[in-house]
Design a protein around this motif. Structure first.
Motif, PDB file in Angstrom:
ATOM      1  N   CYS A 147      11.079   2.155   1.159  1.00 43.78           N
ATOM      2  CA  CYS A 147      11.430   0.687   0.658  1.00 43.78           C
ATOM      3  C   CYS A 147      10.367   0.050   1.594  1.00 43.78           C
ATOM      4  O   CYS A 147      10.098   0.482   2.673  1.00 43.78           O
ATOM      5  CB  CYS A 147      12.979   0.443   1.174  1.00 43.78           C
ATOM      6  SG  CYS A 147      13.514   0.363   2.819  1.00 43.78           S
ATOM      7  N   ARG A 148      10.432  -1.298   1.063  1.00 44.48           N
ATOM      8  CA  ARG A 148       9.658  -2.264   1.999  1.00 44.48           C
ATOM      9  C   ARG A 148      10.092  -2.406   3.241  1.00 44.48           C
ATOM     10  O   ARG A 148       9.164  -2.418   4.164  1.00 44.48           O
ATOM     11  CB  ARG A 148       9.713  -3.610   1.224  1.00 44.48           C
ATOM     12  CG  ARG A 148       9.140  -4.790   1.893  1.00 44.48           C
ATOM     13  CD  ARG A 148       8.989  -6.020   1.015  1.00 44.48           C
ATOM     14  NE  ARG A 148      10.468  -6.396   0.663  1.00 44.48           N
ATOM     15  CZ  ARG A 148      11.355  -7.350   1.069  1.00 44.48           C
ATOM     16  NH1 ARG A 148      10.668  -8.082   2.101  1.00 44.48           N
ATOM     17  NH2 ARG A 148      12.301  -7.705   0.835  1.00 44.48           N
ATOM     18  N   GLN A 149      11.229  -2.446   3.762  1.00 38.32           N
ATOM     19  CA  GLN A 149      11.805  -2.638   5.284  1.00 38.32           C
ATOM     20  C   GLN A 149      11.422  -1.480   5.919  1.00 38.32           C
ATOM     21  O   GLN A 149      11.125  -1.651   7.316  1.00 38.32           O
ATOM     22  CB  GLN A 149      13.258  -2.887   5.178  1.00 38.32           C
ATOM     23  CG  GLN A 149      13.648  -4.314   4.493  1.00 38.32           C
ATOM     24  CD  GLN A 149      13.977  -4.144   3.046  1.00 38.32           C
ATOM     25  OE1 GLN A 149      13.873  -3.103   2.445  1.00 38.32           O
ATOM     26  NE2 GLN A 149      14.402  -5.206   2.397  1.00 38.32           N
ATOM     27  N   GLU A 150      11.276  -0.209   5.372  1.00 35.43           N
ATOM     28  CA  GLU A 150      11.079   0.911   6.379  1.00 35.43           C
ATOM     29  C   GLU A 150       9.550   0.615   6.633  1.00 35.43           C
ATOM     30  O   GLU A 150       9.033   0.922   7.960  1.00 35.43           O
ATOM     31  CB  GLU A 150      11.206   2.314   5.496  1.00 35.43           C
ATOM     32  CG  GLU A 150      12.515   2.702   5.458  1.00 35.43           C
ATOM     33  CD  GLU A 150      12.520   3.910   4.325  1.00 35.43           C
ATOM     34  OE1 GLU A 150      11.402   4.738   4.211  1.00 35.43           O
ATOM     35  OE2 GLU A 150      13.762   3.878   3.616  1.00 35.43           O
ATOM     36  N   SER A 151       8.604   0.373   5.668  1.00 36.90           N
ATOM     37  CA  SER A 151       7.355   0.156   6.063  1.00 36.90           C
ATOM     38  C   SER A 151       7.130  -1.042   7.126  1.00 36.90           C
ATOM     39  O   SER A 151       6.082  -0.917   8.086  1.00 36.90           O
ATOM     40  CB  SER A 151       6.616  -0.264   4.823  1.00 36.90           C
ATOM     41  OG  SER A 151       6.705   0.681   3.745  1.00 36.90           O
ATOM     42  N   GLN A 152       7.741  -2.108   6.846  1.00 34.89           N
ATOM     43  CA  GLN A 152       7.796  -3.249   7.862  1.00 34.89           C
ATOM     44  C   GLN A 152       8.187  -2.682   9.261  1.00 34.89           C
ATOM     45  O   GLN A 152       7.198  -2.970  10.193  1.00 34.89           O
ATOM     46  CB  GLN A 152       8.597  -4.306   7.289  1.00 34.89           C
ATOM     47  CG  GLN A 152       7.865  -4.929   6.217  1.00 34.89           C
ATOM     48  CD  GLN A 152       8.871  -6.050   5.647  1.00 34.89           C
ATOM     49  OE1 GLN A 152      10.017  -5.951   5.757  1.00 34.89           O
ATOM     50  NE2 GLN A 152       8.066  -7.143   4.871  1.00 34.89           N
ATOM     51  N   ILE A 153       9.165  -1.919   9.405  1.00 36.79           N
ATOM     52  CA  ILE A 153       9.706  -1.343  10.849  1.00 36.79           C
ATOM     53  C   ILE A 153       8.674  -0.544  11.393  1.00 36.79           C
ATOM     54  O   ILE A 153       8.148  -0.683  12.432  1.00 36.79           O
ATOM     55  CB  ILE A 153      10.945  -0.907  10.347  1.00 36.79           C
ATOM     56  CG1 ILE A 153      12.140  -1.661  10.337  1.00 36.79           C
ATOM     57  CG2 ILE A 153      11.055  -0.126  11.968  1.00 36.79           C
ATOM     58  CD1 ILE A 153      13.532  -1.147  10.378  1.00 36.79           C
ATOM     59  N   ARG A 154       8.088   0.239  10.714  1.00 31.56           N
ATOM     60  CA  ARG A 154       6.697   1.200  11.016  1.00 31.56           C
ATOM     61  C   ARG A 154       5.794   0.377  11.690  1.00 31.56           C
ATOM     62  O   ARG A 154       5.028   0.669  12.647  1.00 31.56           O
ATOM     63  CB  ARG A 154       6.496   2.097   9.985  1.00 31.56           C
ATOM     64  CG  ARG A 154       5.764   3.248  10.098  1.00 31.56           C
ATOM     65  CD  ARG A 154       5.227   4.245   9.269  1.00 31.56           C
ATOM     66  NE  ARG A 154       4.107   3.936   8.556  1.00 31.56           N
ATOM     67  CZ  ARG A 154       4.048   3.703   7.295  1.00 31.56           C
ATOM     68  NH1 ARG A 154       5.149   3.210   6.544  1.00 31.56           N
ATOM     69  NH2 ARG A 154       3.008   3.425   6.634  1.00 31.56           N
ATOM     70  N   LEU A 155       5.200  -0.550  10.684  1.00 31.90           N
ATOM     71  CA  LEU A 155       4.062  -1.553  11.231  1.00 31.90           C
ATOM     72  C   LEU A 155       4.315  -2.100  12.484  1.00 31.90           C
ATOM     73  O   LEU A 155       3.827  -2.454  13.308  1.00 31.90           O
ATOM     74  CB  LEU A 155       3.797  -2.747  10.065  1.00 31.90           C
ATOM     75  CG  LEU A 155       2.667  -3.185  10.649  1.00 31.90           C
ATOM     76  CD1 LEU A 155       1.386  -2.548  10.617  1.00 31.90           C
ATOM     77  CD2 LEU A 155       2.263  -4.284   9.339  1.00 31.90           C
ATOM     78  N   ILE A 156       5.813  -2.987  12.712  1.00 33.66           N
ATOM     79  CA  ILE A 156       6.300  -3.476  13.977  1.00 33.66           C
ATOM     80  C   ILE A 156       5.902  -2.430  14.944  1.00 33.66           C
ATOM     81  O   ILE A 156       5.563  -2.820  16.169  1.00 33.66           O
ATOM     82  CB  ILE A 156       7.664  -4.129  13.710  1.00 33.66           C
ATOM     83  CG1 ILE A 156       7.772  -5.233  13.059  1.00 33.66           C
ATOM     84  CG2 ILE A 156       8.219  -4.243  15.091  1.00 33.66           C
ATOM     85  CD1 ILE A 156       9.074  -5.534  12.297  1.00 33.66           C
ATOM     86  N   LEU A 197       0.737  -1.318  -0.136  1.00 31.03           N
ATOM     87  CA  LEU A 197       0.089   0.019   0.122  1.00 31.03           C
ATOM     88  C   LEU A 197       0.755   1.222  -0.082  1.00 31.03           C
ATOM     89  O   LEU A 197       0.571   2.267  -0.540  1.00 31.03           O
ATOM     90  CB  LEU A 197      -0.898   0.113   1.252  1.00 31.03           C
ATOM     91  CG  LEU A 197      -1.925  -1.063   1.179  1.00 31.03           C
ATOM     92  CD1 LEU A 197      -2.567  -1.295   2.434  1.00 31.03           C
ATOM     93  CD2 LEU A 197      -3.265  -1.061  -0.035  1.00 31.03           C
ATOM     94  N   ASP A 198       1.882   1.357   0.682  1.00 25.96           N
ATOM     95  CA  ASP A 198       2.916   2.345   0.860  1.00 25.96           C
ATOM     96  C   ASP A 198       3.411   2.653  -0.551  1.00 25.96           C
ATOM     97  O   ASP A 198       3.405   3.902  -0.982  1.00 25.96           O
ATOM     98  CB  ASP A 198       4.076   2.318   1.848  1.00 25.96           C
ATOM     99  CG  ASP A 198       3.609   2.267   3.273  1.00 25.96           C
ATOM    100  OD1 ASP A 198       2.517   2.770   3.462  1.00 25.96           O
ATOM    101  OD2 ASP A 198       4.535   2.000   4.163  1.00 25.96           O
ATOM    102  N   ALA A 199       3.836   1.524  -1.281  1.00 23.42           N
ATOM    103  CA  ALA A 199       4.386   1.641  -2.547  1.00 23.42           C
ATOM    104  C   ALA A 199       3.419   2.040  -3.657  1.00 23.42           C
ATOM    105  O   ALA A 199       3.961   2.893  -4.430  1.00 23.42           O
ATOM    106  CB  ALA A 199       5.130   0.350  -3.002  1.00 23.42           C
TER     107      ALA A 199
END
Length: 281
Positions: A181-190, A138-140
């Motif tokens: 990037c994907r990892q930034e989004s994933q850290i934010r969700l964590i 969704l971010d991308a």
């Protein structure tokens, strides 16, 4: 200009089987895939077009395959995903994944290939994939400009009562096109799932004259806490020098930086949450 493709039945209207075989032997005809031919070397788009020629006319690229075409293909998948109406029999071809749908949709052409519209594609993925992978999609999608927040919200209304809609609805409200990037989004969700405030993606840090100096992957401006994901690019010597200069300036100006790697992200997400909670407190 798209390469011209012919199905076997179209060729046989003007050529005999023997003539087709002769032209194949002389390389005047090239087989793109079984049952589909061309007179010129083909590329990846031609491969997809050849596949679609073998499928029902209602077929369109969907999910990961459509996301790549729309510019937000952050999920790796070598299979070809297509969508068909629920009443159309499922073709069985190697490397093909068929998704039946009860929600009607009109395809859009992207590079000459029929695709599920961008907002539909993003919401379908947000419903279907793991939560940790759905927010990066969704971010991308927002970052690519293929959709707006309003597009995603409008699309949600057409998916009522479908599996995964609750996850998609929640994550659309969290989506932010500033993530790079994907990892930034994933850290934010964590961090959000760890009941911490949502950090600001791609946050600029300003000097005393108000000039933007450094940009952080994620940050909490009021608490002066910055978060960075260290991927392979940070191993470059020039990048390392720049990072050290930046870190020294941030430290001298009251910023507390926290750095995480793929090990933290994918093996111990609780460590990320605990580290940032301690930094904020």
């Amino acid at each position: 200009m798209a390469t011209q493709l012919w199905r076997t039945d179209a060729l046989m209207r003007t050529l005999t089987v023997r003539r087709i075989r002769t032209r194949l032997g002389r390389e005047e005809l090239l087989r793109v895939r079984r049952g589909v031919y061309t007179a010129h070397p083909s590329d990846d788009d031609d491969e997809l077009r050849a596949l679609l020629l073998r499928l029902p006319s209602a077929a369109m690229l969907a999910r990961q395959s459509a996301a790549r075409r729309h510019g937000f293909g952050v999920l790796r998948d070598d299979l070809v995903h297509i969508q068909l109406p629920a009443d159309v029999p499922k073709p069985r071809l190697p490397g093909l994944v068929v998704h039946h749908t009860v929600v009607p949709v009109r395809p859009v052409l992207v590079g000459g290939l029929p695709c599920v519209p961008a907002a539909r594609c993003a919401v379908d993925l947000a419903r279907a994939v793991r939560r940790i992978d759905a927010l990066p999609v969704l971010d991308a999608a927002l970052r690519s400009g293929a959709v707006t927040q309003e597009d995603l919200l409008a699309e949600l209304t057409t998916h009522r009562a479908l599996r995964g809609i609750r996850q998609a609805r929640e994550l659309v409200s969290l989506a932010d096109g500033r993530a790079e990037c994907r990892q930034e989004s994933q850290i934010r969700l964590i961090l959000i799932d760890g009941r911490l405030p949502s950090p600001e993606p791609q946050m600029w840090v300003y000097d005393r004259q108000g000039i933007p100096l450094y940009r952080l992957d994620l940050g909490y401006r009021e608490r002066r806490v910055g978060i960075e994901y260290d991927g392979l690019s940070h191993l470059d010597r020039n990048r390392l020098r720049y990072d050290r200069e930046r870190l020294n300036w941030l430290d001298a100006n009251g910023w507390r930086m926290r750095y995480f790697t793929d090990r933290d992200l994918y093996r111990r997400p609780q460590y990320i949450t605990a580290t940032i909670r301690a930094a904020l407190s």
